[in-house]
Scaffold this active site. Sequence first.
Site, PDB file in Angstrom:
ATOM      1  N   GLU A 142       0.833  -1.199   0.000  1.00  0.00           N
ATOM      2  CA  GLU A 142       0.000   0.000   0.000  1.00  0.00           C
ATOM      3  C   GLU A 142       0.871   1.253   0.000  1.00  0.00           C
ATOM      4  O   GLU A 142       2.026   1.217   0.418  1.00  0.00           O
ATOM      5  CB  GLU A 142      -0.913  -0.002   1.237  1.00  0.00           C
ATOM      6  N   LYS A 168      -2.621   0.899  -4.534  1.00  0.00           N
ATOM      7  CA  LYS A 168      -3.431   0.475  -3.396  1.00  0.00           C
ATOM      8  C   LYS A 168      -3.368   1.519  -2.280  1.00  0.00           C
ATOM      9  O   LYS A 168      -2.281   1.901  -1.841  1.00  0.00           O
ATOM     10  CB  LYS A 168      -2.926  -0.883  -2.896  1.00  0.00           C
ATOM     11  N   GLU A 207     -11.163  -3.766  -2.411  1.00  0.00           N
ATOM     12  CA  GLU A 207     -10.622  -5.040  -1.927  1.00  0.00           C
ATOM     13  C   GLU A 207     -11.058  -5.209  -0.488  1.00  0.00           C
ATOM     14  O   GLU A 207     -10.970  -4.270   0.306  1.00  0.00           O
ATOM     15  CB  GLU A 207      -9.094  -5.055  -2.030  1.00  0.00           C
TER      16      GLU A 207
END
EC number: 3.2.1.2
Length: 694
Positions: A421, A529, A615
């Site tokens: 991330e 992400k 997600e």
Amino acid sequence: MHTLNNTTTGSQDPIDPNPNEQFTHRTHNHPQSRRPRGFAVAAAASITPIESDVNNGNIAGIGGGEGSSGGGGGGKGKREREKEKERTKLRERHRRAITSRMLAGLRQYGNFPLPARADMNDVIAALAREAGWSVDADGTTYRQSHQPNHVVQFPTRSIESPLSSSTLKNCAKAALDCQQHSVLRIDENLSPVSLDSVVIAESDHPGNGRYTGASPITSVGCLEANQLIQDVHSTEPRNDFTESFYVPVYAMLPVGIIDNFGQLVDPEGVRQELSYMKSLNVDGVVIDCWWGIVEGWNPQKYVWSGYRELFNLIRDFKLKLQVVMAFHEYGGNASANVMISLPQWVLEVGKDNPDIFFTDREGRRNFECLNWSIDKERVLHGRTGIEVYFDFMRSFRSEFDDLFVEGLIAAIEIGLGASGELKYPSFPERMGWIYPGIGEFQCYDKYSQSNLLKEAKSRGFAFWGKGPENSGQYNSQPHETGFFQERGEYDSYYGRFFLNWYSQLLISHAENVLSLANLAFEETKIIVKIPAIYWSYKTASHAAELTAGYYNSSNRDGYSLIFETLKKYSVTVKFVCPGPQMSPNEHEEALADPEGLSWQVINAAWDKGLLIGGENAITCFDRECCMRLIEMAKPRNHPDSYHFSFFIYRQPSPLVQGSTCFPDLDYFIKHMHGDIQRETKFGTQNAAIEVAGF
């Protein structure tokens, strides 16, 4: 209508003696100027003496003079005043908590276009506009005098005239007989006084050719009923998520199917796993390509054989593929059963130069990913950090060129930090971090400190060239620290300088890597992400977000600036949707607001014109969780019809082991695809599917 003497309101305009002229003014299409109310009345009264008070000699009472009862000696003691301040603070916190939940509900279920820092004025204005009123920027509120072009206005009927039930039945029956495919109904959400027009959906406007002949809706019986009749397709389908949006669903393959030597572990088990996924109509799969495996032993020696075998199996099942360039460690906590470290040759370099890793204030090194401050430092066998990333991505693109040409690889996700991330590794479990700790800043290595000192000197404040010393420990709470507490140092001149520098380092790293990723993967979707850091969100500082690199305190929007940068590289944002609902007590203790954070991040991305996918952050599905994720991915009645471009389902273990509840997962996928039949009072209808996304 009440008649008020203008002398009692402080107004200087005389009453018009001609009632006919007065009536004429009321029929104008412009909103009337209104009498002052509330505080305005009090203010006017404090300036203009009331006639009766002047006559009675009470002019001294105006403005709180000697005759008023507001004055008085002997105020409360200091201790009592402090107690009252504390009680006021508690009441204010309680009020803010209620407001926060109201705003979250309106955003999630009502889809009102509320700004990120909405207050009750914004809520009232949104509700008023929803009810058909006009609200100006200065708060002036009035009925709309002009209807939109697609609204047909008819003469109003007095509310005293009751509606005939037979008239309504005849009107509805005639409408259904004329247009079987366009089901019409009365909007029951409107009050009787609003039943003064007939609204036809824009797609069904006569100009579009769908109403070519005389319609029973325009008959005298219907007009006398003064109903508001609306096309059912504009309201009902959105409520059960069977709209035409098709959201592709990808399944994340479990970590460990490629061993540390780059070989496929269990080809037959993977084949069985893919067969189960195909039976659920999953659109594709997501696989991590681990830097620590492919280039694990020697620099620029890449082992792709295991991934080639895996991708060939996926091709046999005709599934799409999203590939993650995983430049981070996996399994650094004690509970992990799979451990994938950074490349061994990188760890060897780190033994001689530990500053290539992120470092906290105590000098502890974090091995989850490389320090961003070495992006342009030649410390990795003559290469910089971004050169190492680029060589890896270019090798992958060259090795699997045939899969790109075939279109099997639909997207590439670029790992930009801890857990893949875009964030600092500020919550390491190996350092003892436990939710909901605020984490620690990761900038105490020599490269970051040199960069910080240089920036401070350029501002003329060399003593700012160091990290905060009062920001607490990994498991501290914001109010326990001098830096993050309310009105703490985070909002001082130094605090703002440091947080700007800290977040800019994150943005610069994203720019450095994404610019090279666009070169390596031309004409391929790039995904980034974004984490869900929702604890401490209800505090003024948003401490957990600050340590992770997101300068998103209560007086600053930390996501829009980052999304502006991502927009330059045409990336798709993937947001990690928050986990299962916690109890109110747990939320209060963690000062968490997952709904508020989700709303801010998703809408900030859409406002910048970015595509966004989702997600799940949990490891098991149930029906309630499915509905929350569906509501987030396909918002009800969004004015711009925004929805997720894809959704990635993360599983705790292979599907063949039976850990997943198949009925709930199947239910989730069908709703995402929009192909579930729905029952209505007019019969069964199938939702049309419009394939979009990847």
